[in-house]
Write a protein that holds these residues in place. Structure first.
Motif, PDB file in Angstrom:
ATOM      1  N   ILE A  46       4.141  53.304  26.721  1.00  0.00           N
ATOM      2  CA  ILE A  46       3.656  53.784  28.018  1.00  0.00           C
ATOM      3  C   ILE A  46       4.754  54.351  28.911  1.00  0.00           C
ATOM      4  O   ILE A  46       4.447  54.947  29.948  1.00  0.00           O
ATOM      5  CB  ILE A  46       2.925  52.661  28.786  1.00  0.00           C
ATOM      6  CG1 ILE A  46       3.922  51.585  29.237  1.00  0.00           C
ATOM      7  CG2 ILE A  46       1.809  52.068  27.936  1.00  0.00           C
ATOM      8  CD1 ILE A  46       3.315  50.543  30.154  1.00  0.00           C
ATOM      9  N   GLY A  47       6.015  54.202  28.508  1.00  0.00           N
ATOM     10  CA  GLY A  47       7.113  54.612  29.381  1.00  0.00           C
ATOM     11  C   GLY A  47       7.075  56.086  29.760  1.00  0.00           C
ATOM     12  O   GLY A  47       7.183  56.453  30.940  1.00  0.00           O
ATOM     13  N   LEU A  51       6.148  57.786  33.633  1.00  0.00           N
ATOM     14  CA  LEU A  51       7.012  58.678  34.398  1.00  0.00           C
ATOM     15  C   LEU A  51       6.317  60.018  34.642  1.00  0.00           C
ATOM     16  O   LEU A  51       6.408  60.582  35.734  1.00  0.00           O
ATOM     17  CB  LEU A  51       8.329  58.891  33.657  1.00  0.00           C
ATOM     18  CG  LEU A  51       9.346  59.810  34.344  1.00  0.00           C
ATOM     19  CD1 LEU A  51       9.701  59.291  35.727  1.00  0.00           C
ATOM     20  CD2 LEU A  51      10.604  59.958  33.490  1.00  0.00           C
ATOM     21  N   ARG A  52       5.618  60.512  33.639  1.00  0.00           N
ATOM     22  CA  ARG A  52       4.879  61.775  33.792  1.00  0.00           C
ATOM     23  C   ARG A  52       3.872  61.692  34.927  1.00  0.00           C
ATOM     24  O   ARG A  52       3.829  62.577  35.806  1.00  0.00           O
ATOM     25  CB  ARG A  52       4.151  62.089  32.492  1.00  0.00           C
ATOM     26  CG  ARG A  52       3.243  63.319  32.547  1.00  0.00           C
ATOM     27  CD  ARG A  52       2.180  63.235  31.475  1.00  0.00           C
ATOM     28  NE  ARG A  52       1.279  62.109  31.665  1.00  0.00           N
ATOM     29  CZ  ARG A  52       0.801  61.340  30.694  1.00  0.00           C
ATOM     30  NH1 ARG A  52       1.130  61.567  29.437  1.00  0.00           N
ATOM     31  NH2 ARG A  52      -0.029  60.334  30.974  1.00  0.00           N
ATOM     32  N   ASP A  57       2.142  63.003  40.390  1.00  0.00           N
ATOM     33  CA  ASP A  57       1.358  62.383  41.454  1.00  0.00           C
ATOM     34  C   ASP A  57      -0.076  62.118  41.000  1.00  0.00           C
ATOM     35  O   ASP A  57      -1.045  62.376  41.722  1.00  0.00           O
ATOM     36  CB  ASP A  57       1.361  63.263  42.714  1.00  0.00           C
ATOM     37  CG  ASP A  57       0.914  62.489  43.960  1.00  0.00           C
ATOM     38  OD1 ASP A  57       1.064  61.249  43.970  1.00  0.00           O
ATOM     39  OD2 ASP A  57       0.419  63.129  44.906  1.00  0.00           O
ATOM     40  N   LEU A  58      -0.193  61.573  39.785  1.00  0.00           N
ATOM     41  CA  LEU A  58      -1.484  61.213  39.208  1.00  0.00           C
ATOM     42  C   LEU A  58      -1.593  59.688  39.117  1.00  0.00           C
ATOM     43  O   LEU A  58      -0.562  58.998  39.076  1.00  0.00           O
ATOM     44  CB  LEU A  58      -1.646  61.808  37.806  1.00  0.00           C
ATOM     45  CG  LEU A  58      -1.665  63.329  37.685  1.00  0.00           C
ATOM     46  CD1 LEU A  58      -1.657  63.735  36.211  1.00  0.00           C
ATOM     47  CD2 LEU A  58      -2.882  63.900  38.391  1.00  0.00           C
ATOM     48  N   PRO A  59      -2.802  59.144  39.079  1.00  0.00           N
ATOM     49  CA  PRO A  59      -2.936  57.702  38.829  1.00  0.00           C
ATOM     50  C   PRO A  59      -2.309  57.350  37.480  1.00  0.00           C
ATOM     51  O   PRO A  59      -2.537  58.044  36.492  1.00  0.00           O
ATOM     52  CB  PRO A  59      -4.461  57.491  38.799  1.00  0.00           C
ATOM     53  CG  PRO A  59      -5.021  58.645  39.563  1.00  0.00           C
ATOM     54  CD  PRO A  59      -4.108  59.800  39.293  1.00  0.00           C
ATOM     55  N   ILE A 128       9.180  64.743  28.389  1.00  0.00           N
ATOM     56  CA  ILE A 128       9.329  63.443  29.050  1.00  0.00           C
ATOM     57  C   ILE A 128       8.316  62.442  28.512  1.00  0.00           C
ATOM     58  O   ILE A 128       8.654  61.288  28.206  1.00  0.00           O
ATOM     59  CB  ILE A 128       9.171  63.598  30.574  1.00  0.00           C
ATOM     60  CG1 ILE A 128      10.395  64.317  31.155  1.00  0.00           C
ATOM     61  CG2 ILE A 128       8.971  62.246  31.255  1.00  0.00           C
ATOM     62  CD1 ILE A 128      10.268  64.644  32.625  1.00  0.00           C
ATOM     63  N   THR A 129       7.076  62.876  28.373  1.00  0.00           N
ATOM     64  CA  THR A 129       6.024  61.992  27.871  1.00  0.00           C
ATOM     65  C   THR A 129       6.351  61.483  26.470  1.00  0.00           C
ATOM     66  O   THR A 129       6.143  60.306  26.153  1.00  0.00           O
ATOM     67  CB  THR A 129       4.665  62.721  27.836  1.00  0.00           C
ATOM     68  OG1 THR A 129       4.387  63.260  29.120  1.00  0.00           O
ATOM     69  CG2 THR A 129       3.539  61.768  27.425  1.00  0.00           C
ATOM     70  N   GLY A 130       6.870  62.375  25.629  1.00  0.00           N
ATOM     71  CA  GLY A 130       7.164  61.995  24.257  1.00  0.00           C
ATOM     72  C   GLY A 130       8.401  61.146  24.088  1.00  0.00           C
ATOM     73  O   GLY A 130       8.447  60.259  23.229  1.00  0.00           O
ATOM     74  N   SER A 131       9.411  61.382  24.904  1.00  0.00           N
ATOM     75  CA  SER A 131      10.720  60.788  24.606  1.00  0.00           C
ATOM     76  C   SER A 131      11.188  59.693  25.552  1.00  0.00           C
ATOM     77  O   SER A 131      12.027  58.871  25.170  1.00  0.00           O
ATOM     78  CB  SER A 131      11.788  61.896  24.578  1.00  0.00           C
ATOM     79  OG  SER A 131      11.857  62.556  25.835  1.00  0.00           O
ATOM     80  N   PHE A 132      10.655  59.632  26.782  1.00  0.00           N
ATOM     81  CA  PHE A 132      11.224  58.701  27.752  1.00  0.00           C
ATOM     82  C   PHE A 132      10.973  57.246  27.382  1.00  0.00           C
ATOM     83  O   PHE A 132      11.829  56.384  27.630  1.00  0.00           O
ATOM     84  CB  PHE A 132      10.673  58.982  29.157  1.00  0.00           C
ATOM     85  CG  PHE A 132      11.336  58.164  30.237  1.00  0.00           C
ATOM     86  CD1 PHE A 132      12.620  58.467  30.648  1.00  0.00           C
ATOM     87  CD2 PHE A 132      10.686  57.089  30.822  1.00  0.00           C
ATOM     88  CE1 PHE A 132      13.250  57.712  31.629  1.00  0.00           C
ATOM     89  CE2 PHE A 132      11.291  56.331  31.803  1.00  0.00           C
ATOM     90  CZ  PHE A 132      12.585  56.645  32.208  1.00  0.00           C
ATOM     91  N   GLY A 133       9.814  56.953  26.788  1.00  0.00           N
ATOM     92  CA  GLY A 133       9.555  55.574  26.367  1.00  0.00           C
ATOM     93  C   GLY A 133      10.570  55.090  25.351  1.00  0.00           C
ATOM     94  O   GLY A 133      11.022  53.944  25.393  1.00  0.00           O
TER      95      GLY A 133
END
Length: 216
Positions: A46-47, A51-52, A57-59, A128-133
């Protein structure tokens, strides 16, 4: 929930399972306890999406439903039951990580575009979605983040996003855009495994510099 939203939700669940298993597997190698392993798996899964959503600015997606927490728990049970296979084979970790990476890049791009942002921003958010976690996972288990190594990781995310963009400009269907993006990411990651592809390393030969200073 319409068909497109359902399709993206299914992709997100599959990506969560893949990333959670990759994180839990690494935690098992580090001999974490069950709670620690669950936490590492959850953060890995979920990391990037967290961040995404904050940046857009989404829930935050995983706070809307307990499904992601439950899926991570199922992933933990899977690793416990099949630990001999999952923990002892490094290539299985690579496969799960590549699948999760590809699916989350697609999700990141789709959600960003749906929020009205341009394609270049969607590629950044997909990366970011793919790699930050995985970055957070590696920090928590005291490993050098894969994101910063010479392996083609974030670069694969960007390449997948560029392919998505090109097909969109050529008028390809959304499903084709998503499939081509995901396959590009997975393909590049497997090229790293099979052919040892890597990016050039920025080197600084400190010892030689010190010798030059001493000679002067």
């Amino acid at each position: 929930m319409n068909i497109d939203a359902l399709f993206l939700f299914i992709i997100e669940i599959i990506g969560t399972i893949a990333f959670a298993i990759s994180g839990i597997r690494l935690a098992a190698v580090k001999r974490f306890d069950l709670f620690g392993a669950y936490t590492i798996g959850l953060v890995t899964a979920i990391g990037g999406g967290t961040l995404r959503d904050l940046l857009l600015d989404l829930p935050v997606f995983w706070l809307q439903t307990p499904v992601y927490l439950a899926v991570t728990g199922i992933s933990l049970l899977t690793v416990i039951v099949f630990r001999r296979v999952l923990v002892s084979h490094n290539r299985l970790l690579f496969i799960f990580d590549a699948i999760g990476l590809a699916l989350f890049v697609v999700i990141g791009i789709q959600k960003t575009l749906a929020s009205g942002y341009p394609m270049w921003g969607a590629i950044v958010m997909g990366t970011i979605t793919g790699s930050f976690g995985g970055v957070v996972r590696d920090i928590l288990i005291n490993e050098e983040p894969l994101f910063f190594r010479k392996d083609i990781y974030a670069t694969a995310c960007i390449a997948g996003g560029v392919v998505y963009w090109i097909i969109a400009m050529l008028g390809g269907s959304t499903v084709f855009q998503q499939a081509a993006c995901g396959l590009t990411v997975i393909g590049l990651r497997f090229c790293v495994l099979l052919f040892n592809w890597s990016l050039p390393v920025l080197k600084y030969e400190a010892q030689k510099e010190e010798k030059k200073i001493e000679e002067k």
